[in-house]
Design an enzyme around this catalytic site. Structure first.
Site, PDB file in Angstrom:
ATOM      1  CG  HIS A 171       0.679   6.353  -0.838  1.00  0.00           C
ATOM      2  ND1 HIS A 171      -0.506   6.854  -1.334  1.00  0.00           N
ATOM      3  CD2 HIS A 171       0.385   5.814   0.385  1.00  0.00           C
ATOM      4  CE1 HIS A 171      -1.471   6.635  -0.457  1.00  0.00           C
ATOM      5  NE2 HIS A 171      -0.959   6.006   0.590  1.00  0.00           N
TER       6      HIS A 171
ATOM      7  CG  HIS B 273      -1.688   1.284   1.374  1.00  0.00           C
ATOM      8  ND1 HIS B 273      -2.886   1.514   0.736  1.00  0.00           N
ATOM      9  CD2 HIS B 273      -1.414   2.413   2.076  1.00  0.00           C
ATOM     10  CE1 HIS B 273      -3.319   2.725   1.035  1.00  0.00           C
ATOM     11  NE2 HIS B 273      -2.449   3.296   1.858  1.00  0.00           N
ATOM     12  CD  GLU B 274       1.941   3.535   3.665  1.00  0.00           C
ATOM     13  OE1 GLU B 274       2.152   4.607   3.064  1.00  0.00           O
ATOM     14  OE2 GLU B 274       0.948   3.362   4.390  1.00  0.00           O
TER      15      GLU B 274
ATOM     16  CG  HIS C 116       5.967  11.159  -5.826  1.00  0.00           C
ATOM     17  ND1 HIS C 116       7.113  11.237  -5.066  1.00  0.00           N
ATOM     18  CD2 HIS C 116       5.838  12.388  -6.404  1.00  0.00           C
ATOM     19  CE1 HIS C 116       7.626  12.439  -5.160  1.00  0.00           C
ATOM     20  NE2 HIS C 116       6.880  13.156  -5.966  1.00  0.00           N
TER      21      HIS C 116
END
Length: 227
Positions: free
Chosen positions: A100, A96-97, A104
């Protein structure tokens, strides 16, 4: 006015249920090992490589559920229980992280909007409650002060709602990759889905709570102006 307090109580109860369930699910899924034995750090690094990203570092941070991606220094910060663990929960959080970081790299618009708001929110958050309190006290003599505080708080509410699609998209990216890369399988993929779903609910509750608070302040300002 009584209605808004009922809403506050409902949101508080929902938040308590979500937080309790989230902690319970991740505690449970943290005991289910991945068959390939990959740690959270290794999962994040593989997802980065699979997406052609080589300028993001995966590091360990203290705490529990403190996992986050920092776009300023391009680091995926995994909590100690996730960084070195080879559980389904760790893989889900790490992916999940990393989602991100992929956002980006791809210039995902909602993430860019949220990132642009961060410095504004950081500066206004130090003063917003003081401005609102002063505005309530001086509502008869200087009503615009309260509206200024409401405007400042509205930015926080906007930030909360922009966060929703950012988190949902990162979860969808994570789950698709976990399945396609063979990190999870038929025996444990549903646990990853369930864990990230409950994590997502925390952002929904936070956004609704912020909206309810904003409406409460607006009601105070409007009732004060009618006196």
């Amino acid at each position: 006015m009584a209605t808004i307090w009922i809403i506050f109580i409902a949101i508080a109860v929902a938040g308590w249920i979500v937080q309790g369930t989230l902690q319970s699910r991740f505690k449970k899924y943290s005991k289910i090992p991945l068959r390939n034995g990959m740690t959270g750090k290794e999962v994040a690094e593989k997802m980065l490589r699979d997406n052609g990203i080589y300028d993001v570092q995966v590091i360990s941070v203290r705490g529990q559920l403190t996992d986050h991606y920092n776009p300023l220094n391009k680091t995926i910060n995994l909590s100690e229980p996730v960084y070195g663990s080879y559980s389904v929960a760790a893989a889900a959080v790490a992916a999940h992280e990393t989602g991100h970081a992929v956002q980006h790299a791809m210039g995902y618009a909602p993430l860019k909007m949220r990132s642009a708001l961060v410095p504004v929110i950081s500066s206004t958050s130090k003063w917003v409650m003081w401005v609102i309190l002063a505005g309530i006290i001086l509502i008869q003599t200087f009503p615009m002060l309260l509206w200024l505080g409401i405007g400042m708080f509205a930015l926080t509410t906007l930030f909360s709602f922009i966060t929703l699609p950012v988190e949902k998209n990162a979860t969808n990216r994570a789950l698709r990759w976990l399945s396609s890369a063979g990190i999870t399988d038929a025996s444990n993929h549903n646990q990853a889905v369930d864990g990230l779903r409950w994590a997502g609910y925390t952002y929904v509750v936070a956004a609704l709570g912020s909206l309810a608070t904003l409406l409460y302040y607006i009601m105070i300002a409007m009732s004060g102006s009618r006196r």
